[in-house]
Design an enzyme around this catalytic site. Structure first.
Site, PDB file in Angstrom:
ATOM      1  N   ASP A 218       0.851  -1.192   0.000  1.00  0.00           N
ATOM      2  CA  ASP A 218       0.000   0.000   0.000  1.00  0.00           C
ATOM      3  C   ASP A 218       0.886   1.242   0.000  1.00  0.00           C
ATOM      4  O   ASP A 218       1.890   1.321   0.702  1.00  0.00           O
ATOM      5  CB  ASP A 218      -0.914  -0.011   1.228  1.00  0.00           C
ATOM      6  CG  ASP A 218      -2.078   0.957   1.080  1.00  0.00           C
ATOM      7  OD1 ASP A 218      -3.231   0.503   0.969  1.00  0.00           O
ATOM      8  OD2 ASP A 218      -1.827   2.189   1.078  1.00  0.00           O
TER       9      ASP A 218
ATOM     10  N   ASN B 235     -12.962  -3.204   2.447  1.00  0.00           N
ATOM     11  CA  ASN B 235     -13.959  -2.143   2.596  1.00  0.00           C
ATOM     12  C   ASN B 235     -14.886  -2.146   1.387  1.00  0.00           C
ATOM     13  O   ASN B 235     -14.424  -2.231   0.252  1.00  0.00           O
ATOM     14  CB  ASN B 235     -13.259  -0.785   2.715  1.00  0.00           C
ATOM     15  CG  ASN B 235     -12.316  -0.727   3.897  1.00  0.00           C
ATOM     16  OD1 ASN B 235     -12.600  -1.279   4.952  1.00  0.00           O
ATOM     17  ND2 ASN B 235     -11.167  -0.076   3.725  1.00  0.00           N
TER      18      ASN B 235
ATOM     19  N   GLY C  61     -15.940   2.583   3.545  1.00  0.00           N
ATOM     20  CA  GLY C  61     -14.651   3.267   3.443  1.00  0.00           C
ATOM     21  C   GLY C  61     -13.861   2.911   2.208  1.00  0.00           C
ATOM     22  O   GLY C  61     -12.644   3.141   2.148  1.00  0.00           O
ATOM     23  N   GLN C  62     -14.521   2.348   1.179  1.00  0.00           N
ATOM     24  CA  GLN C  62     -13.811   1.979  -0.056  1.00  0.00           C
ATOM     25  C   GLN C  62     -13.505   3.230  -0.871  1.00  0.00           C
ATOM     26  O   GLN C  62     -14.388   4.054  -1.113  1.00  0.00           O
ATOM     27  CB  GLN C  62     -14.669   1.014  -0.878  1.00  0.00           C
ATOM     28  CG  GLN C  62     -13.975   0.505  -2.136  1.00  0.00           C
ATOM     29  CD  GLN C  62     -14.787  -0.570  -2.865  1.00  0.00           C
ATOM     30  OE1 GLN C  62     -15.941  -0.838  -2.517  1.00  0.00           O
ATOM     31  NE2 GLN C  62     -14.173  -1.181  -3.863  1.00  0.00           N
TER      32      GLN C  62
ATOM     33  N   HIS D 194     -10.363  -5.302  -3.152  1.00  0.00           N
ATOM     34  CA  HIS D 194      -9.046  -5.552  -2.579  1.00  0.00           C
ATOM     35  C   HIS D 194      -9.160  -5.911  -1.112  1.00  0.00           C
ATOM     36  O   HIS D 194     -10.078  -5.477  -0.427  1.00  0.00           O
ATOM     37  CB  HIS D 194      -8.131  -4.330  -2.746  1.00  0.00           C
ATOM     38  CG  HIS D 194      -8.750  -3.040  -2.290  1.00  0.00           C
ATOM     39  ND1 HIS D 194      -9.646  -2.345  -3.067  1.00  0.00           N
ATOM     40  CD2 HIS D 194      -8.603  -2.327  -1.157  1.00  0.00           C
ATOM     41  CE1 HIS D 194     -10.028  -1.246  -2.431  1.00  0.00           C
ATOM     42  NE2 HIS D 194      -9.422  -1.216  -1.260  1.00  0.00           N
TER      43      HIS D 194
ATOM     44  N   HIS E 272      -6.945  -5.698   2.395  1.00  0.00           N
ATOM     45  CA  HIS E 272      -5.772  -5.152   3.081  1.00  0.00           C
ATOM     46  C   HIS E 272      -5.242  -6.240   4.022  1.00  0.00           C
ATOM     47  O   HIS E 272      -5.992  -6.756   4.856  1.00  0.00           O
ATOM     48  CB  HIS E 272      -6.159  -3.948   3.941  1.00  0.00           C
ATOM     49  CG  HIS E 272      -6.762  -2.791   3.205  1.00  0.00           C
ATOM     50  ND1 HIS E 272      -6.069  -1.626   2.954  1.00  0.00           N
ATOM     51  CD2 HIS E 272      -8.002  -2.594   2.691  1.00  0.00           C
ATOM     52  CE1 HIS E 272      -6.861  -0.769   2.317  1.00  0.00           C
ATOM     53  NE2 HIS E 272      -8.040  -1.329   2.141  1.00  0.00           N
TER      54      HIS E 272
HETATM   55  P1  5GP Z   1      -9.686   1.420   0.311  1.00  0.00           P
HETATM   56  O1  5GP Z   1      -9.700   2.781   0.947  1.00  0.00           O
HETATM   57  O2  5GP Z   1     -10.422   1.438  -1.016  1.00  0.00           O
HETATM   58  O3  5GP Z   1     -10.121   0.303   1.197  1.00  0.00           O
HETATM   59  O4  5GP Z   1      -8.174   1.105   0.003  1.00  0.00           O
HETATM   60  C1  5GP Z   1      -7.472   1.659  -1.071  1.00  0.00           C
HETATM   61  C2  5GP Z   1      -6.012   1.628  -0.698  1.00  0.00           C
HETATM   62  O5  5GP Z   1      -5.269   1.844  -1.877  1.00  0.00           O
HETATM   63  C3  5GP Z   1      -5.601   2.707   0.305  1.00  0.00           C
HETATM   64  O6  5GP Z   1      -5.071   2.100   1.474  1.00  0.00           O
HETATM   65  C4  5GP Z   1      -4.564   3.530  -0.465  1.00  0.00           C
HETATM   66  O7  5GP Z   1      -3.485   3.945   0.354  1.00  0.00           O
HETATM   67  C5  5GP Z   1      -4.113   2.571  -1.545  1.00  0.00           C
HETATM   68  N1  5GP Z   1      -3.671   3.234  -2.761  1.00  0.00           N
HETATM   69  C6  5GP Z   1      -4.307   4.253  -3.420  1.00  0.00           C
HETATM   70  N2  5GP Z   1      -3.629   4.596  -4.514  1.00  0.00           N
HETATM   71  C7  5GP Z   1      -2.541   3.768  -4.575  1.00  0.00           C
HETATM   72  C8  5GP Z   1      -1.455   3.651  -5.496  1.00  0.00           C
HETATM   73  O8  5GP Z   1      -1.335   4.358  -6.503  1.00  0.00           O
HETATM   74  N3  5GP Z   1      -0.526   2.691  -5.226  1.00  0.00           N
HETATM   75  C9  5GP Z   1      -0.614   1.874  -4.129  1.00  0.00           C
HETATM   76  N4  5GP Z   1       0.366   0.972  -3.942  1.00  0.00           N
HETATM   77  N5  5GP Z   1      -1.623   1.972  -3.238  1.00  0.00           N
HETATM   78  C10 5GP Z   1      -2.576   2.906  -3.458  1.00  0.00           C
END
Ligand code: 5GP
Ligand code: ZN
Length: 113
Positions: free
Chosen positions: A30, A86, A92-93, A99, A101
């Site tokens: 991440d 999420n 919180g997505q 994906h 985490h």
């Molecule tokens: P969500 O908030 O949708 O559950 O998780 C998305 C995750 O993607 C976040 O933890 C964010 O830090 C990560 N993320 C967003 N953009 C990028 C990127 O360009 N590269 C990487 N490696 N992670 C990303």
């Protein structure tokens, strides 16, 4: 899928720190880690949200969890870890490609905020 950040990462169009990949899943660090270990595990197939899962996705989703378990072992998370997915706005997505985490290396809080 066009204009999907994670599809672009899978395709190598956007660089990432790859942790693992096989024919079905892709795992990478991440960009904004919330713990010493923070890996995202995603299906190579584009699925926008958990809400969009179909019965034929059961195998890949199971494979993602087995991969999380394997990576946690390899990354030294023997004291425990958290796997979170999420879903949509209230979940919180922020990136609309399913994906998980894999987060570890420190004590987690419960319940989440
Ligand atoms: P969500 O908030 O949708 O559950 O998780 C998305 C995750 O993607 C976040 O933890 C964010 O830090 C990560 N993320 C967003 N953009 C990028 C990127 O360009 N590269 C990487 N490696 N992670 C990303
Ligand atoms: Zn995608």
């Amino acid at each position: 899928m066009q204009n999907c950040l994670f599809c672009k990462i899978i395709a190598g169009e956007i660089p990432s720190q790859v942790v693992y990949q096989d024919d079905r899943v892709f795992a990478f660090k991440d960009i904004a880690p919330v713990a010493p270990v923070h890996v995202l595990i995603i299906p190579k197939k584009h699925i926008s949200t958990l809400e969009d899962l179909n019965p034929e996705d059961a195998e890949i989703m199971g494979h993602i969890l087995v991969t999380a378990s394997k990576l946690a072992r390899e990354l030294g998370l023997e004291k425990g870890y958290r796997v979170v997915s999420n879903c949509k706005e209230e979940g919180g997505q922020t990136v609309y490609h399913v994906h998980f985490h894999l987060i570890g290396g420190r004590k987690m809080q419960w319940p989440p905020g």
